[in-house]
Design an enzyme around this catalytic site. Structure first.
Site, short mmCIF file in Angstrom:
data_model
loop_
_atom_site.label_atom_id
_atom_site.label_comp_id
_atom_site.label_asym_id
_atom_site.label_seq_id
_atom_site.Cartn_x
_atom_site.Cartn_y
_atom_site.Cartn_z
N GLY A 161 3.55 -2.75 7.57
CA GLY A 161 4.75 -2.34 8.31
C GLY A 161 4.37 -1.53 9.54
NE ARG A 162 7.91 3.73 13.10
CZ ARG A 162 7.82 4.82 12.34
NH1 ARG A 162 7.69 4.72 11.03
NH2 ARG A 162 7.84 6.02 12.89
CG ASP A 163 1.97 5.08 12.28
OD1 ASP A 163 0.94 4.75 12.89
OD2 ASP A 163 2.26 6.26 11.99
CG HIS A 164 -0.69 -0.30 6.97
ND1 HIS A 164 0.00 -0.74 5.87
CD2 HIS A 164 -1.97 -0.13 6.57
CE1 HIS A 164 -0.84 -0.84 4.85
NE2 HIS A 164 -2.04 -0.48 5.25
CB ALA A 165 -3.60 3.22 7.25
CD GLN B 85 -2.50 1.78 0.85
OE1 GLN B 85 -3.19 0.97 0.26
NE2 GLN B 85 -2.67 3.08 0.73
CG LEU B 86 3.71 2.78 -1.96
CD1 LEU B 86 4.50 3.06 -3.23
CD2 LEU B 86 4.49 3.26 -0.75
NE ARG B 87 -1.08 7.39 4.44
CZ ARG B 87 -1.42 8.02 5.55
NH1 ARG B 87 -2.06 9.16 5.50
NH2 ARG B 87 -1.14 7.52 6.73
CG ASN B 88 3.56 9.44 2.51
OD1 ASN B 88 3.06 10.52 2.19
ND2 ASN B 88 3.49 8.95 3.72
#
Ligand SMILES: [Zn+2]
Length: 424
Positions: free
Chosen positions: A307-311, A213-216
């Site tokens: 991963g860490r702090d997903h969403a 998942q990517l938003r950055n």
């Protein structure tokens, strides 16, 4: 017979997007129906329902579905579902609609009728109902009590603001989708329907596919997560949000260019596929992680990289809460009703000077000072302020694309950081 994971819900891909003569006939009919203006969130949900991304959903939720999802992660028929998918209308519009009516769903931004709906239930969403949804869906370990949560959520949680600003009546019913909006043209190289991504995976002979998942913009940590997945699966689907983000976020076209540069320069291209999906962020933290896994199952992915702090949103959630929530959801026994896409849980990853490479908290024994610890939020802040980035945070090709983007901005953006962004 496909070797890929079956779509969620046990009914195959429930596609509600019309084509050909059926589409033309429905468009003609829609022009004569009462029009309801929809929000950007509803538009994204509608397109996902249309293309089968939200299988088995074929429309917007009833009150019983909404309540079941809030309380137990279950639709009224017992199928797992993580977040409400509801259609809100004003009291005035609701007054002119009766159960049984057909209505047209109009997108004011794109000036287009996006779909039609047969209204089967009209239900009030009081302020208390909205608060209830917020507490069930958005509260996390970072703000474990309702008092703590509301103290900061009403000003600082974009997901909460979105729900609290919803209009007072919800309409439920199945939809026919007439358009995918601007996505197929604006993002023609990456926009996929689930049937299309499945076809690509099948052509490559894949069965185990992991989704990222990517938003950055994609930086070294994302690259590392992807490569871990490539080692243990047949391939990786790098799947970016191309819907709306909040001000200060980097537009999808720039992020897509960054991924292209990374894939070309640093991956074996036959082991990765890049795609985009039309949703807005819901800012629902761990529950959003579950939504990501649910629709990735429909796109043909059997694993969801978490991963860490997903969403994550600010400091509302624990660093690994989006991983542990997968152990707490119900697993309905009836075939297809449980979520089958499983999380690929990966610890906090970073570049370490002493390890001389990418590492994680599970592999690197060194101190904080030896590691390049930066989040995407910090990266954007440094780039927008024109500062230099630490070595090894991003690949040169990617940093160059981002730098050009920021230099071209006429208006300065201010980026708020939070504890989760700095590792403190
Ligand atoms: Zn180390």
């Amino acid at each position: 017979m496909s070797k890929l994971i079956p779509p969620h819900g046990g009914k195959g891909l429930t596609v509600c997007l019309l084509e050909g003569a059926a589409l033309e006939a429905e468009k003609t009919k829609a022009a004569g129906l009462k029009q309801i203006a929809i929000s950007p969130r509803v538009k994204g949900d509608l397109i996902m329902i249309g293309i089968g991304g939200f299988s088995p959903l074929t429309g917007f939720m009833t009150r019983a579905d909404w309540k079941g999802v809030c309380d137990d992660f279950l639709l009224a028929d017992g199928t797992f579902w993580p977040v409400p998918v509801t259609l809100d209308v004003s009291d005035e519009d609701a007054g002119a609609i009766s159960e049984g009516d057909e209505i047209a769903l109009y997108d004011p931004e794109g000036d287009e009728i996006m779909g039609t709906m047969q209204v089967t239930e009209k239900w009030a969403m009081s302020d208390d109902d909205k608060k209830y949804e917020c507490e069930k869906v958005f509260m996390g370990e970072g703000t474990p009590t309702a008092d703590e949560f509301w103290k900061i959520a009403k000003d600082d949680h974009p997901g909460v603001q979105m729900v609290m600003n919803q209009k007072g009546v919800n309409l439920a019913g199945s939809v026919k989708v007439l358009s995918e909006g601007e996505y197929p043209t604006r993002y023609k190289d990456v926009y996929h329907r689930p049937a299309e991504s499945r076809q690509i995976f099948e052509e490559r002979g894949w069965s185990e596919v992991a989704a990222l998942q990517l938003r950055n913009p994609m930086h070294r940590s994302h690259e590392y997560l992807c490569k871990i997945a490539v080692e243990v699966c047949d391939g990786v689907y790098i799947h970016s949000l191309v819907g709306n983000l909040k001000p200060g976020d980097i537009p999808a076209s720039v992020r897509v260019d960054c991924i292209d540069a990374l894939v070309k320069g640093y991956f074996v291209e036959k082991n990765v596929v890049q795609g985009g999906y039309p949703l807005d962020m819901r800012y629902a933290g761990p529950r959003e992680g579950l939504l990501h896994a649910t629709f990735r199952q429909n796109y043909g992915c059997s694993k969801m990289i978490i991963g860490r702090d997903h969403a994550g949103v600010g400091d509302f959630y624990g660093m690994f809460e989006a991983q542990t929530i997968f152990d707490k959801i119900p697993t309905p026994a009836e075939d297809g009703k449980a979520l089958k896409c499983t999380p690929l849980k990966i610890d906090w990853t970073f570049y370490c000077y002493k390890c001389d490479g990418m590492a994680s908290l599970r592999t690197c024994p060194h101190a904080k000072e030896d590691r390049v610890l930066l989040s995407g939020t910090m990266l954007r802040k440094m780039l927008s302020e024109g500062g230099d980035l630490p070595d090894h945070f991003g690949r040169d090709e990617v940093v160059e694309i981002l730098r050009k983007y920021y230099e071209g901005l006429t208006e300065k953006v201010t980026i708020k950081t939070h504890k989760a962004a700095t590792g403190d």
